[in-house]
Motif scaffolding. Structure first.
Motif, PDB file in Angstrom:
ATOM      1  N   GLU A  29       0.841  -1.206   0.000  1.00 38.64           N
ATOM      2  CA  GLU A  29       0.000   0.000   0.000  1.00 38.64           C
ATOM      3  C   GLU A  29       0.874   1.254   0.000  1.00 38.64           C
ATOM      4  OE1 GLU A  29      -1.598   1.406   3.746  1.00 38.64           O
ATOM      5  OE2 GLU A  29      -3.600   1.554   2.872  1.00 38.64           O
ATOM      6  N   SER A  30       1.846   1.269   0.904  1.00 43.51           N
ATOM      7  CA  SER A  30       2.694   2.463   1.019  1.00 43.51           C
ATOM      8  C   SER A  30       3.553   2.656  -0.217  1.00 43.51           C
ATOM      9  CB  SER A  30       3.588   2.366   2.254  1.00 43.51           C
ATOM     10  OG  SER A  30       2.788   2.440   3.411  1.00 43.51           O
ATOM     11  N   PHE A  33       1.107   3.916  -3.014  1.00 46.15           N
ATOM     12  CA  PHE A  33       0.508   5.241  -2.848  1.00 46.15           C
ATOM     13  C   PHE A  33       1.521   6.318  -2.488  1.00 46.15           C
ATOM     14  CE2 PHE A  33      -3.633   3.001  -1.533  1.00 46.15           C
ATOM     15  CZ  PHE A  33      -4.073   2.986  -2.846  1.00 46.15           C
ATOM     16  N   PHE A  34       2.669   5.915  -1.959  1.00 52.89           N
ATOM     17  CA  PHE A  34       3.573   6.923  -1.409  1.00 52.89           C
ATOM     18  C   PHE A  34       4.965   6.893  -2.024  1.00 52.89           C
ATOM     19  CE2 PHE A  34       6.364   8.490   2.118  1.00 52.89           C
ATOM     20  CZ  PHE A  34       5.910   9.804   2.078  1.00 52.89           C
ATOM     21  N   LEU A  90       2.231   0.640  12.679  1.00 52.07           N
ATOM     22  CA  LEU A  90       1.601   1.690  13.502  1.00 52.07           C
ATOM     23  C   LEU A  90       0.475   2.415  12.776  1.00 52.07           C
ATOM     24  CD1 LEU A  90       4.623   3.176  15.468  1.00 52.07           C
ATOM     25  CD2 LEU A  90       3.007   1.450  16.171  1.00 52.07           C
ATOM     26  N   GLY A  92      -3.206   3.379  11.587  1.00 48.62           N
ATOM     27  CA  GLY A  92      -4.512   3.281  12.249  1.00 48.62           C
ATOM     28  C   GLY A  92      -4.489   3.616  13.725  1.00 48.62           C
ATOM     29  N   HIS A  94      -3.560   6.802  14.878  1.00 53.50           N
ATOM     30  CA  HIS A  94      -3.605   8.265  14.969  1.00 53.50           C
ATOM     31  C   HIS A  94      -2.241   8.943  14.893  1.00 53.50           C
ATOM     32  CE1 HIS A  94      -7.902   8.038  16.773  1.00 53.50           C
ATOM     33  NE2 HIS A  94      -7.875   7.877  15.461  1.00 53.50           N
ATOM     34  N   GLY A  96      -0.782   9.367  12.038  1.00 53.14           N
ATOM     35  CA  GLY A  96      -0.987  10.221  10.872  1.00 53.14           C
ATOM     36  C   GLY A  96      -1.561  11.565  11.283  1.00 53.14           C
ATOM     37  N   ASN A 123      -6.842   5.688  -2.667  1.00 54.09           N
ATOM     38  CA  ASN A 123      -6.243   5.737  -1.322  1.00 54.09           C
ATOM     39  C   ASN A 123      -7.288   6.193  -0.293  1.00 54.09           C
ATOM     40  OD1 ASN A 123      -4.644   5.847   0.913  1.00 54.09           O
ATOM     41  ND2 ASN A 123      -3.109   7.226   0.033  1.00 54.09           N
ATOM     42  N   GLY A 126      -5.909   7.340   3.143  1.00 52.07           N
ATOM     43  CA  GLY A 126      -5.350   8.683   3.046  1.00 52.07           C
ATOM     44  C   GLY A 126      -6.455   9.730   2.985  1.00 52.07           C
TER      45      GLY A 126
HETATM   46  C1  LIG Z   1      -2.492   7.432   5.087  1.00 49.86           C
HETATM   47  C2  LIG Z   1      -1.697   7.296   6.395  1.00 49.86           C
HETATM   48  C3  LIG Z   1      -0.607   8.352   6.424  1.00 49.86           C
HETATM   49  C4  LIG Z   1      -2.678   7.506   7.558  1.00 49.86           C
HETATM   50  O1  LIG Z   1      -1.964   7.463   8.787  1.00 49.86           O
HETATM   51  P1  LIG Z   1      -2.568   6.674  10.028  1.00 49.86           P
HETATM   52  O2  LIG Z   1      -1.687   6.917  11.195  1.00 49.86           O
HETATM   53  O3  LIG Z   1      -2.794   5.268   9.609  1.00 49.86           O
HETATM   54  O4  LIG Z   1      -3.969   7.423  10.188  1.00 49.86           O
HETATM   55  P2  LIG Z   1      -4.704   7.785  11.545  1.00 49.86           P
HETATM   56  O5  LIG Z   1      -4.714   6.586  12.436  1.00 49.86           O
HETATM   57  O6  LIG Z   1      -4.117   9.052  12.085  1.00 49.86           O
HETATM   58  O7  LIG Z   1      -6.180   8.045  11.024  1.00 49.86           O
HETATM   59  C5  LIG Z   1      -6.692   9.336  10.926  1.00 49.86           C
HETATM   60  C6  LIG Z   1      -8.044   9.279  10.295  1.00 49.86           C
HETATM   61  O8  LIG Z   1      -7.958   8.686   9.001  1.00 49.86           O
HETATM   62  C7  LIG Z   1      -9.128   7.950   8.766  1.00 49.86           C
HETATM   63  N1  LIG Z   1      -8.766   6.567   8.496  1.00 49.86           N
HETATM   64  C8  LIG Z   1      -7.810   5.827   9.065  1.00 49.86           C
HETATM   65  N2  LIG Z   1      -7.780   4.593   8.511  1.00 49.86           N
HETATM   66  C9  LIG Z   1      -8.751   4.575   7.589  1.00 49.86           C
HETATM   67  C10 LIG Z   1      -9.213   3.593   6.681  1.00 49.86           C
HETATM   68  N3  LIG Z   1      -8.658   2.372   6.633  1.00 49.86           N
HETATM   69  N4  LIG Z   1     -10.239   3.923   5.836  1.00 49.86           N
HETATM   70  C11 LIG Z   1     -10.793   5.154   5.885  1.00 49.86           C
HETATM   71  N5  LIG Z   1     -10.377   6.130   6.728  1.00 49.86           N
HETATM   72  C12 LIG Z   1      -9.381   5.827   7.568  1.00 49.86           C
HETATM   73  C13 LIG Z   1      -9.987   8.056   9.963  1.00 49.86           C
HETATM   74  O9  LIG Z   1     -10.931   9.091   9.774  1.00 49.86           O
HETATM   75  C14 LIG Z   1      -9.036   8.430  11.050  1.00 49.86           C
HETATM   76  O10 LIG Z   1      -9.553   9.239  12.057  1.00 49.86           O
HETATM   77  P3  LIG Z   1     -10.502   8.655  13.229  1.00 49.86           P
HETATM   78  O11 LIG Z   1      -9.964   7.307  13.614  1.00 49.86           O
HETATM   79  O12 LIG Z   1     -10.371   9.651  14.338  1.00 49.86           O
HETATM   80  O13 LIG Z   1     -11.841   8.628  12.595  1.00 49.86           O
HETATM   81  C15 LIG Z   1      -1.042   5.900   6.559  1.00 49.86           C
HETATM   82  O14 LIG Z   1      -2.036   4.927   6.601  1.00 49.86           O
HETATM   83  C16 LIG Z   1      -0.045   5.568   5.465  1.00 49.86           C
HETATM   84  O15 LIG Z   1       1.141   5.754   5.655  1.00 49.86           O
HETATM   85  N6  LIG Z   1      -0.516   5.033   4.311  1.00 49.86           N
HETATM   86  C17 LIG Z   1       0.364   4.643   3.212  1.00 49.86           C
HETATM   87  C18 LIG Z   1       1.108   5.838   2.633  1.00 49.86           C
HETATM   88  C19 LIG Z   1       0.154   6.854   2.080  1.00 49.86           C
HETATM   89  O16 LIG Z   1      -0.900   6.533   1.552  1.00 49.86           O
HETATM   90  N7  LIG Z   1       0.561   8.129   2.186  1.00 49.86           N
HETATM   91  C20 LIG Z   1      -0.214   9.233   1.659  1.00 49.86           C
HETATM   92  C21 LIG Z   1       0.000   9.336   0.210  1.00 49.86           C
HETATM   93  S1  LIG Z   1      -0.888  10.725  -0.471  1.00 49.86           S
END
Ligand SMILES: CC(C)(COP(=O)(O)OP(=O)(O)OC[C@H]1O[C@@H](n2cnc3c(N)ncnc32)[C@H](O)[C@@H]1OP(=O)(O)O)[C@@H](O)C(=O)NCCC(=O)NCCS
Length: 154
Positions: A29-30, A33-34, A90, A92, A94, A96, A123, A126
């Motif tokens: 995934e990362s 998307f990243f 880590l 999911g 928070h 992020g 994504n 994201g």
């Molecule tokens: C996208 C990413 C940065 C999110 O970071 P994270 O620490 O997992 O996210 P958080 O736990 O802070 O979640 C924040 C909010 O995102 C949303 N969220 C988290 N997981 C989700 C999921 N699987 N589906 C939908 N929304 C989701 C929720 O609204 C959540 O807030 P809430 O729990 O208070 O409702 C991380 O998952 C990641 O590194 N993904 C791969 C790389 C990437 O996609 N980077 C961005 C490219 S543009």
């Protein structure tokens, strides 16, 4: 759930191994998307070669590992761009949200107007994060990704 014991700080010159390990632990995934075509890892490592201009990069540290990354570029404009990634184990939890807050606090204290970002249409995690953090979905960017904008009050 917030993770206890996380430190978020700017990149430092002796962080190269931490940054390399962060990109190496990424799953599908990362990478999709990243870090497609190693674009973001290449840019992050450019920090250590003195290539950064108008960029700021932060890492989240946990138990000696880099577990999160957020950065802003085009800091010579009033609205910079943002990129973010969290370690697989880590996601999911928070982290992020904490990283997004670090970046937006910085932009606000600099007196800038907001933050732009794009993300892949598929994504959903994201997009969930960005909308949770108050970003507005603006439509399709010319790159083919979805464009988001956070605007600060004057
Ligand atoms: C996208 C990413 C940065 C999110 O970071 P994270 O620490 O997992 O996210 P958080 O736990 O802070 O979640 C924040 C909010 O995102 C949303 N969220 C988290 N997981 C989700 C999921 N699987 N589906 C939908 N929304 C989701 C929720 O609204 C959540 O807030 P809430 O729990 O208070 O409702 C991380 O998952 C990641 O590194 N993904 C791969 C790389 C990437 O996609 N980077 C961005 C490219 S543009």
């Amino acid at each position: 759930m917030n993770i206890e014991g996380i430190t978020i700080r700017c990149f430092e010159q002796n962080d190269r191994l931490l940054v390399e390990a962060f990109f190496q632990q990424m799953g599908g995934e990362s990478r999709a998307f990243f870090d497609r075509a190693d674009g973001n890892s290449g840019n992050a490592l450019g920090f250590f070669d003195g290539k950064d201009t108008h960029v700021i990069r932060w890492m989240a540290l946990y138990e000696g590992r880099m577990v999160g990354y957020v950065f802003l570029w085009d800091l010579d404009k009033m609205i910079p761009w943002l990129g973010i990634g969290v370690a697989e184990d880590l996601k999911g939890k928070h982290l992020g949200r904490q990283l997004m807050q670090t970046a937006s606090d910085y932009v606000k204290t600099q007196g800038m107007g907001g933050i732009l970002l794009t993300t892949h249409v598929a994504n959903l995690r994201g997009q969930g994060l960005y909308e949770r953090c108050g970003y507005e979905r603006m439509g399709m960017h010319s790159s083919g990704e979805t464009l988001y904008l956070l605007r600060f009050k004057g």
